[in-house]
Design a protein around this motif. Structure first.
Motif, PDB file in Angstrom:
ATOM      1  N   ASN A 135       0.792  -1.224   0.000  1.00 39.67           N
ATOM      2  CA  ASN A 135       0.000   0.000   0.000  1.00 39.67           C
ATOM      3  C   ASN A 135       0.831   1.284   0.000  1.00 39.67           C
ATOM      4  O   ASN A 135       0.379   2.336   0.458  1.00 39.67           O
ATOM      5  CB  ASN A 135      -0.944   0.007   1.206  1.00 39.67           C
ATOM      6  CG  ASN A 135      -2.115   0.949   0.998  1.00 39.67           C
ATOM      7  OD1 ASN A 135      -2.552   1.159  -0.137  1.00 39.67           O
ATOM      8  ND2 ASN A 135      -2.616   1.529   2.072  1.00 39.67           N
ATOM      9  N   ARG A 136       2.047   1.195  -0.484  1.00 38.51           N
ATOM     10  CA  ARG A 136       2.906   2.380  -0.544  1.00 38.51           C
ATOM     11  C   ARG A 136       3.652   2.370  -1.869  1.00 38.51           C
ATOM     12  O   ARG A 136       3.794   1.337  -2.506  1.00 38.51           O
ATOM     13  CB  ARG A 136       3.946   2.355   0.585  1.00 38.51           C
ATOM     14  CG  ARG A 136       3.380   2.586   1.977  1.00 38.51           C
ATOM     15  CD  ARG A 136       2.959   4.029   2.148  1.00 38.51           C
ATOM     16  NE  ARG A 136       2.539   4.334   3.508  1.00 38.51           N
ATOM     17  CZ  ARG A 136       1.320   4.135   3.997  1.00 38.51           C
ATOM     18  NH1 ARG A 136       0.380   3.569   3.237  1.00 38.51           N
ATOM     19  NH2 ARG A 136       1.018   4.462   5.241  1.00 38.51           N
TER      20      ARG A 136
ATOM     21  N   ILE B 238       9.497   5.883   1.651  1.00 38.88           N
ATOM     22  CA  ILE B 238       8.241   5.151   1.484  1.00 38.88           C
ATOM     23  C   ILE B 238       7.122   6.175   1.587  1.00 38.88           C
ATOM     24  O   ILE B 238       6.982   6.834   2.619  1.00 38.88           O
ATOM     25  CB  ILE B 238       8.106   4.062   2.567  1.00 38.88           C
ATOM     26  CG1 ILE B 238       9.262   3.075   2.445  1.00 38.88           C
ATOM     27  CG2 ILE B 238       6.772   3.346   2.450  1.00 38.88           C
ATOM     28  CD1 ILE B 238       9.366   2.108   3.593  1.00 38.88           C
TER      29      ILE B 238
ATOM     30  N   GLU C 119       2.990   7.615   0.692  1.00 40.61           N
ATOM     31  CA  GLU C 119       1.610   7.139   0.605  1.00 40.61           C
ATOM     32  C   GLU C 119       1.120   7.098  -0.830  1.00 40.61           C
ATOM     33  O   GLU C 119       1.441   7.954  -1.637  1.00 40.61           O
ATOM     34  CB  GLU C 119       0.706   8.061   1.414  1.00 40.61           C
ATOM     35  CG  GLU C 119       0.903   7.857   2.883  1.00 40.61           C
ATOM     36  CD  GLU C 119      -0.325   8.246   3.661  1.00 40.61           C
ATOM     37  OE1 GLU C 119      -1.446   7.891   3.249  1.00 40.61           O
ATOM     38  OE2 GLU C 119      -0.152   8.943   4.663  1.00 40.61           O
TER      39      GLU C 119
ATOM     40  N   ARG D 228      -1.465   7.937  -3.300  1.00 44.91           N
ATOM     41  CA  ARG D 228      -2.606   8.858  -3.342  1.00 44.91           C
ATOM     42  C   ARG D 228      -3.157   8.915  -4.742  1.00 44.91           C
ATOM     43  O   ARG D 228      -2.437   8.733  -5.690  1.00 44.91           O
ATOM     44  CB  ARG D 228      -2.186  10.255  -2.887  1.00 44.91           C
ATOM     45  CG  ARG D 228      -1.892  10.281  -1.400  1.00 44.91           C
ATOM     46  CD  ARG D 228      -2.749  11.319  -0.693  1.00 44.91           C
ATOM     47  NE  ARG D 228      -2.631  11.171   0.758  1.00 44.91           N
ATOM     48  CZ  ARG D 228      -1.896  11.972   1.530  1.00 44.91           C
ATOM     49  NH1 ARG D 228      -1.286  12.993   1.005  1.00 44.91           N
ATOM     50  NH2 ARG D 228      -1.834  11.773   2.816  1.00 44.91           N
TER      51      ARG D 228
END
Lengths: 298, 495
Positions: free
Chosen positions: B158-159, B491, B493, B495
């Motif tokens: 998820n990154r 690392i 996020e 988006r």
């Protein structure tokens, strides 16, 4: 026998939380927490270096037991903390209002804290699966890497978001099996002490979380250079303090985490990466016997 | 009282020592009389015009002259790395980046014999080790990380990731080429550019690697290799345009670096010292365990940060293990590192030999009992007999401090809990070893030993896929494996 006289309120003594006990600071010192209008809210312990050292002893003693608890059990305890907080919501909302929050803000903050604890409760027995690896080494060995807690963490909670910041900091630290000493917001210390009471009634072993109140500038050097602390966490943008923490932390190669850009109120204020910030990776090797050379044919 | 009869036959080792010499030939390697700095894809003379000698520690003969980079040279290298990062490397498709790194791996494999010879001549390690371990593992490390370059989006759930920029890398003298590979390969795969400084005693294989990088046609400035001593390293650490410091070396210097970058946003990984406990339980296969202990402390003359320098033996087998160790010590061949039969080569430098000898004296003064085999060592060059100490107390300096030489401190224990306590009672936490036949005991130990790498029924094993790095004062960050990627990325996020 109703009486028209107003009942005299029982005021609370705000103490600190070390090793599952609620002592006063050994120094006998205090400071007065006030609201924006300058009204006195409470006398709060002005903790000393000795209080911090006592808290480190408590945190170190608790580390072996807490880190070897079943991850599932840690998850249940974090869930229990959330349950206790839910039950005492009103008290926290009152305290936040006393410390200048509006009712809506206060309710939001407490709700968010409860949800965040539930969030990390769920991670307790899952982050290891996500961040572990089985490594396909080129020799005849079985090899795997797993995260393990860094150890004793000394954290300075954010000055704003006095409850949410504190909870957002503590939850990933203990979800990962670490123990900690946390210095509460200096200007808004009330909720931190009350949160210690929540922790104390939620099956969390004494010493896993220790909460002190006092002055950041006085205590921060000890947080950073204590030889039995493995990591330091700081949440403000003050560059001089950041530098000092990093320099002093070098004394025993502490891990230093700076969360000055984190928005605790945001969805980005929670993630398993906060847990991983205070994990070490351990790799284990064992030979695979291959005497006859038989293969798994079916 | 009848004394127990000792039926053990006294072993004779003369035949082992009398193997005919089997020296590797120097002719397969080319060493220039002088080496310059590798900056922006070219070999350049140092601006201070200073060179220092590098010697063969086994013969004390000069091998070559090495350029000394000063602050201006460091700056030039960092500028080259920054330009290459901004203009080329950052923008290049990841799959293309990967192919360059694969090329380096292949070229090391092609020139493996030459690298092994130079590694042994310059560093003193047995040719068997440089041939079978250092060089192939270095090539494999490039090959492994090459493949990560275009797969980083799968590495962090998820990154997504972005490179850090310019990485300043400072490596030690114990595994010169391998440490260069451990540093350069993941940095490049993640999209960073590099300024690397090898240790001043052992620059040659890093400079040979620079030749390969040139031949591989890597864009100029992506990798810069500059030579020099502590001052050159400090100039890299303190350069304002370096985004990341990766250091392998002593805990003392690691702490200096941590302090030096305190006021900056530089990221760091530190792979520092160790004082590993190697633990033998009474149910262990003792002969295998003894082999493991020998490999654990005498591999690379004990110049290994994860060396098993503390041995804990369960009381009931203590005498037997010590006897077996002493017997095995008698068979070790100490001498010419270029000889394929040699087990223990030359100590890397005079300075290191002095440190080791100092600790051997300290051990004796503290009351520990020393044992060394009867073998002869060459008169010229820096050599040290394999040394074991018994009667060691937990508080003795030889049981507490990293010696970085072929010196083993042996203690006994009775219970599992006692040995866990003793093994963890050190500021270090790099590695540990456990020898027992019981699986459940292995896992009890491996989960409670506070160290980054734990070897059970084996020791000193390394692999590109296997993360390596320490707890506590042994440093932070990992090298190797998926986890080694996080040292070279931000690392961020999704988006």
């Amino acid at each position: 026998m109703a009486t028209t006289e107003k009942r005299l309120e029982v005021l609370k003594t705000y103490k600190i939380y070390i090793g599952g006990q609620f002592p006063r600071t050994e120094s006998g010192r205090y400071y007065i927490a006030t609201n924006k209008k300058g009204e006195n809210l409470a006398n709060v312990c002005l903790c000393s270096r000795k209080d911090f050292r006592d808290a480190v002893v408590a945190a170190r003693s608790a580390f072996g037991g807490w880190s070897s608890r079943a991850a599932f059990n840690r998850g249940q305890i974090l869930y229990r903390i959330a349950e206790m907080l839910e039950g005492r919501k009103a008290q926290f909302i009152d305290e936040l209002i006393k410390q200048d929050s509006t009712r809506v803000q206060a309710e939001n903050e407490v709700n968010l804290c409860i949800d965040r604890l539930i969030y990390y409760s769920g991670w307790c027995d899952k982050f290891q699966q996500l961040f572990s690896t089985v490594n396909p080494v080129a020799s005849s060995h079985f090899n795997f890497s797993v995260p393990e807690p860094t150890g004793v963490v000394a954290a300075i909670a954010p000055q704003n978001d006095s409850l949410l910041g504190l909870v957002s900091l503590i939850a990933p630290i203990i979800a990962g099996g670490n123990t900690c000493i946390v210095l509460a917001s200096n200007t808004k210390p009330l909720c931190a002490v009350t949160f210690a009471e929540v922790l104390n009634s939620s099956d969390l072993p004494g010493g896993v979380v220790n909460i002190l109140t006092g002055k950041v500038s006085e205590l921060v050097p000890w947080f950073a250079d204590h030889m039995d602390v493995n990591a330091t966490v700081y949440c403000e943008a003050d560059e001089a303090t950041q530098k000092m923490i990093k320099e002093k932390s070098a004394l025993n190669v502490k891990r230093v985490l700076l969360y000055d850009k984190t928005k605790w109120t945001d969805a980005s204020g929670q993630s398993p990466y906060f847990i991983m910030d205070l994990q070490e990776i351990k790799t284990t090797w064992h030979p695979i016997e291959n005497i006859g050379g038989a293969k798994a044919g079916y | 009282m009848a004394t127990k009869k000792n039926n053990t036959i006294k072993l004779k080792f003369d035949s082992a020592r009398n193997l005919a010499p089997a020296p590797e030939s120097k002719s397969a390697a080319k060493i220039d009389p002088q080496y310059d700095l590798f900056i922006n894809g070219k070999f350049e003379k140092p601006s201070g015009k200073k060179y220092f000698p590098t010697i063969n520690p086994a013969t004390e003969e000069k091998l070559s002259m090495i350029a000394e980079a000063n602050t201006a040279d460091v700056n030039k290298a960092v500028v080259a790395a920054r330009t290459a990062y901004d203009k080329t490397w950052k923008k290049m498709p990841a799959a293309e980046r990967a192919k360059y790194i694969y090329r380096i791996a292949r070229m090391i494999q092609e020139r493996a014999r030459e690298f092994a010879i130079i590694e042994t001549l310059d560093g003193g390690k047995p040719i068997r080790e440089s041939r079978d371990f250092d060089v192939p593992t270095a090539a494999n490390h490039f090959f492994y990380y090459a493949g990560w370059a275009d797969k980083l989006e799968y590495a962090f759930p998820n990154r997504r990731t972005e490179p850090l920029g310019v990485a300043g890398q400072i490596i030690p003298w114990n595994f010169p080429l391998l440490m260069a590979a451990w540093k350069i390969a993941p940095a490049l795969a993640c999209g960073n550019t590099v300024v690397l400084k090898p240790a001043e005693n052992t620059s040659l294989t890093a400079l040979k690697l620079a030749e390969i990088i040139q031949e591989a046609d890597l864009p100029p400035g992506v990798v810069n290799i500059i030579t020099g001593a502590g001052a050159t390293g400090a100039a890299i650490v303190n350069h304002a345009d370096v985004n990341k410091i990766a250091f392998t070396g002593s805990t003392e210097v690691g702490k200096i670096i941590q302090r030096a970058i305190a006021g900056t946003n530089k990221k760091a990984t530190l792979e520092l010292g160790g004082k590993a406990a190697n633990i033998i339980f009474d149910d262990a296969p003792l002969d295998q365990a003894v082999e493991g202990v020998i490999n654990g402390i005498f591999f690379n003359q004990g110049h290994v940060c994860c060396a098993g320098s503390r041995l804990y033996v369960q009381e009931s087998v203590f005498k037997e293990v010590v006897r077996k160790l002493k017997d095995r010590l008698e068979t070790l061949i100490v001498g010419d590192p270029m000889d394929k039969n040699t087990d223990i080569g030359a100590i890397n430098s005079k300075a290191q030999l002095d440190i080791i000898n100092k600790y051997i004296r300290i051990g004796q003064q503290e009351g520990a009992e020393m044992y060394q085999p009867s073998c002869a060592v060459p008169k010229k060059g820096f050599f040290c007999k394999p040394t074991i100490f018994t009667n060691v107390a937990q508080s003795n300096r030889i049981a507490q401090e990293e010696i970085f030489g072929p010196v083993l401190a042996i203690q006994s224990f009775r219970t599992d809990d006692e040995v866990i306590e003793k093994a963890n009672n050190t500021p270090y936490g790099l590695s540990a070893g456990v020898w027992t036949d019981k699986g459940s005991k292995i896992f009890n130990l491996t989960t409670k030993l506070r160290a980054g790498v734990v070897w059970a029924n084996t020791f000193n094993k390394f692999d590109p896929t296997s993360p390596f790095g320490g707890y506590k004062e042994s440093g932070y960050g990992r090298e190797g494996g998926l986890q080694g990627l996080s040292a070279y990325v931000n690392i961020i996020e999704n988006r």
